[in-house]
Design an enzyme around this catalytic site. Sequence first.
Site, PDB file in Angstrom:
ATOM      1  N   CYS A  85       0.865  -1.177   0.000  1.00 43.38           N
ATOM      2  CA  CYS A  85       0.000   0.000   0.000  1.00 43.38           C
ATOM      3  C   CYS A  85       0.907   1.234   0.000  1.00 43.38           C
ATOM      4  O   CYS A  85       1.441   1.640   1.030  1.00 43.38           O
ATOM      5  CB  CYS A  85      -0.894  -0.009   1.237  1.00 43.38           C
ATOM      6  SG  CYS A  85      -2.029   1.385   1.276  1.00 43.38           S
ATOM      7  N   LEU A  86       1.105   1.779  -1.194  1.00 45.88           N
ATOM      8  CA  LEU A  86       1.967   2.955  -1.373  1.00 45.88           C
ATOM      9  C   LEU A  86       1.387   3.764  -2.518  1.00 45.88           C
ATOM     10  O   LEU A  86       1.177   3.228  -3.614  1.00 45.88           O
ATOM     11  CB  LEU A  86       3.402   2.495  -1.676  1.00 45.88           C
ATOM     12  CG  LEU A  86       4.491   3.540  -1.745  1.00 45.88           C
ATOM     13  CD1 LEU A  86       4.662   4.254  -0.403  1.00 45.88           C
ATOM     14  CD2 LEU A  86       5.814   2.897  -2.147  1.00 45.88           C
TER      15      LEU A  86
END
Length: 195
Positions: A85-86
């Site tokens: 999750c970036l």
Amino acid sequence: MQRTSRLSRELSLLATEPPPGITCWQNGQLNDLRAQILGGADTPYDKGIFNLEIIVPERYPFEPPKIRFLTPIYHPNIDSAGRICLDILKLPPKGAWRPSLNISTLLTSIQLLMAEPNPDDPLMADISSEYKYNKQLFLLNAREWTAKYAGQPRVPKPLEEKINQSETSASSESIKQKRKGGNISRKEKKSCPDS
């Protein structure tokens, strides 16, 4: 065509001037890459070697590569399938990917995320909660996972003892040879060149 020439340049640069603690290489085809990130010092991932898979889409650089961890990692922003999750791994409006970014930048950002998790945007809610409210337990679990999954392989104990034993006996033999003068004749001993 643009993808091929850009990827070739990026891979060449990654090979000659890699970011510290990061390596990246081609895994057969040009669109299938592998990378390794070394866990940073002063993090629970210290001394860990983390493998990643990078799939470069046909529309790269207008579309971000798909990156996931192959090595299990205990982290609030990385799930059990290795998804990360970036924001820079997603297209706008939800993400922040721009064609000016490159694979080196992405890997450096992932390395930074490993050192500084973002518990407010988690993929793993339970790990995020642990990170926020019981950091010591999080650090303990993350170190355990790093040792278990990302640690360098160790030599089994019996083999290690054999190696140490053979080194010890070999070194004691060489000491005996030196003390006895070995098999060197007196003539050879005296033939030292004068300075």
